[in-house]
Design a protein around this motif. Structure first.
Motif, PDB file in Angstrom:
ATOM      1  N   ALA A  50       0.831  -1.210   0.000  1.00  0.00           N
ATOM      2  CA  ALA A  50       0.000   0.000   0.000  1.00  0.00           C
ATOM      3  C   ALA A  50       0.862   1.256   0.000  1.00  0.00           C
ATOM      4  CB  ALA A  50      -0.930  -0.015   1.213  1.00  0.00           C
ATOM      5  N   LEU A  51       1.952   1.233   0.732  1.00  0.00           N
ATOM      6  CA  LEU A  51       2.862   2.376   0.767  1.00  0.00           C
ATOM      7  C   LEU A  51       3.487   2.609  -0.606  1.00  0.00           C
ATOM      8  CD1 LEU A  51       4.269   4.339   2.991  1.00  0.00           C
ATOM      9  CD2 LEU A  51       6.236   2.835   2.615  1.00  0.00           C
ATOM     10  N   VAL A  52       3.964   1.556  -1.209  1.00  0.00           N
ATOM     11  CA  VAL A  52       4.608   1.661  -2.524  1.00  0.00           C
ATOM     12  C   VAL A  52       3.614   2.128  -3.580  1.00  0.00           C
ATOM     13  CG1 VAL A  52       5.722   0.361  -4.370  1.00  0.00           C
ATOM     14  CG2 VAL A  52       6.389  -0.037  -1.987  1.00  0.00           C
ATOM     15  N   ASP A  53       2.402   1.575  -3.544  1.00  0.00           N
ATOM     16  CA  ASP A  53       1.388   1.941  -4.538  1.00  0.00           C
ATOM     17  C   ASP A  53       1.018   3.420  -4.462  1.00  0.00           C
ATOM     18  OD1 ASP A  53       1.364  -0.654  -5.418  1.00  0.00           O
ATOM     19  OD2 ASP A  53      -0.506  -1.213  -4.392  1.00  0.00           O
ATOM     20  N   ALA A  54       1.201   4.018  -3.266  1.00  0.00           N
ATOM     21  CA  ALA A  54       0.868   5.436  -3.089  1.00  0.00           C
ATOM     22  C   ALA A  54       2.103   6.328  -3.172  1.00  0.00           C
ATOM     23  CB  ALA A  54       0.170   5.640  -1.746  1.00  0.00           C
TER      24      ALA A  54
END
Length: 364
Positions: free
Chosen positions: A49-53
């Motif tokens: 989720a962090l990487v996707d954002a």
């Protein structure tokens, strides 16, 4: 700047450096049980989720995205039993320590005002009062305090350092007293999901709050439950008027949680499986260390929740720190948390399985 720093106590962990050097000289290396910092990996779904954002070029909102507010309010209703929590009752913050340290200033407190916190407590409650120029007072039972001038009452359940849990009926009594005297209550509940021999209850639970959050705010963090200390992801929930005032101040101060961290927090709050997995890791480490310490002659008091064992050999805490350092084990002296802890040490069970096993062998 010197005038501000002069108001503050010395940073306590600096005093541990000589003992850390002793423990580090052990042939098998140091076992550092002095700080409750997570060592296990951030769960994969949160990392994703962090990487996707990561492509977040614009400024994040201080109040948090609607998705984050949904996640926080939904978690409070589901996990804390606060059935009336909505978006106006939640506010993300940049780690709970920042909130604790700067809250008295953000509330407009200063000389002539009092901030109360437990006699054995996390040092930052006192620091927050001192930064604001307010008077810091300690208590054993908050309802025995003189309410005159008392503007902010800190509760901490489960406690850091002792792991003690305030029972529900006691919370009800404290809330009634605080409301009678118009005292704002902030309850630090960052270890609430780490109950072992007790089931911690939030101040926002309907049975405690009566379904109204007037004068009540709970502080929560994703650092311990989700291994997100490095993300600085936390939030407060409760009295909508208090949070609206904090929101305006924090907008002016630019106190905003980074957008990728907000996205990660949404996923973290929506998943209970990784929390249970981490609880099981901690439970095994706790059992191993408690058994070894007790067999070695230590007595464990409280410790029914949180990430620590509150241990004593019935001697001054620094003697215990020095003794364990000779075994290559570093622990935290109890007097970091107040004079009442001067014969205890706080033992964190946040080390890796391998390091916990090493400590057990040395104690054996």
């Amino acid at each position: 700047m010197a005038a501000v720093s002069a108001r503050l106590p010395a940073f306590p962990w600096d005093k541990l450096e000589p003992y850390k050097a002793t423990a580090s000289a052990h042939p098998d290396g140091i076992v550092d049980l002095s700080v409750g910092t997570p060592v296990d990996p951030v769960p994969e779904l949160i990392q994703r989720a962090l990487v996707d954002a990561a492509d977040s070029p614009g400024y994040p909102t201080v109040w948090g995205t609607p998705a984050l507010r949904d996640a926080i309010s939904g978690w409070v209703r589901r996990r804390l039993g606060g059935s009336n929590v909505g978006h106006r009752n939640v506010l993300p913050v940049v780690g709970s320590k920042e909130l604790v340290a700067w809250l008295p200033i953000q509330l407009g407190l200063g000389p002539g005002d009092k901030v109360a916190y437990p006699r054995l407590a996390y040092p930052t409650y006192e620091v927050g009062a001192l930064l604001a120029g307010a008077e810091a007072v300690v208590y054993d039972d908050p309802t025995e305090l003189d309410p005159a001038g008392l503007k902010l009452l800190w509760l901490n359940s489960p406690s850091n350092p002792t792991g003690k849990v305030i029972p529900k009926d006691e919370l009800v009594r404290i809330v009634a007293w605080a409301r009678e005297h118009g005292i704002l209550v902030f309850s630090d509940e960052c270890y609430l999901e780490l109950g072992w021999e007790a089931d911690p209850v939030s101040i926002l639970h309907d049975d405690v709050s009566g379904g109204s959050y007037e004068g009540l705010v709970a502080v929560h963090s994703l650092s311990k439950r989700s291994n997100l200390a490095g993300y600085r992801a936390a939030f407060v929930a409760g009295d909508a008027e208090v949070l609206a005032e904090l929101l305006e101040i924090r907008k002016h101060g630019g106190m905003m949680t980074p957008a990728p961290v907000q996205a990660a927090a949404v996923v973290a709050l929506g998943d209970d499986a990784h929390v249970q997995e981490q609880r099981e890791r901690y439970a095994a480490r706790r059992d191993a260390l408690r058994t070894a310490l007790e067999a070695h002659g230590f007595r464990i008091e409280h410790s029914e929740a949180s990430l620590y064992l509150w241990a004593t050999r019935d001697e001054p805490c620094w003697e215990t720190v020095a003794y364990l350092a000779q075994l290559g084990i570093l622990v935290c002296p109890g007097d970091f948390y107040g004079e009442a802890g001067e014969r205890f040490v706080r033992v964190a069970f946040t080390a890796t399985d391998e390091r916990v096993e090493a400590a057990v062998k040395r104690l054996g």
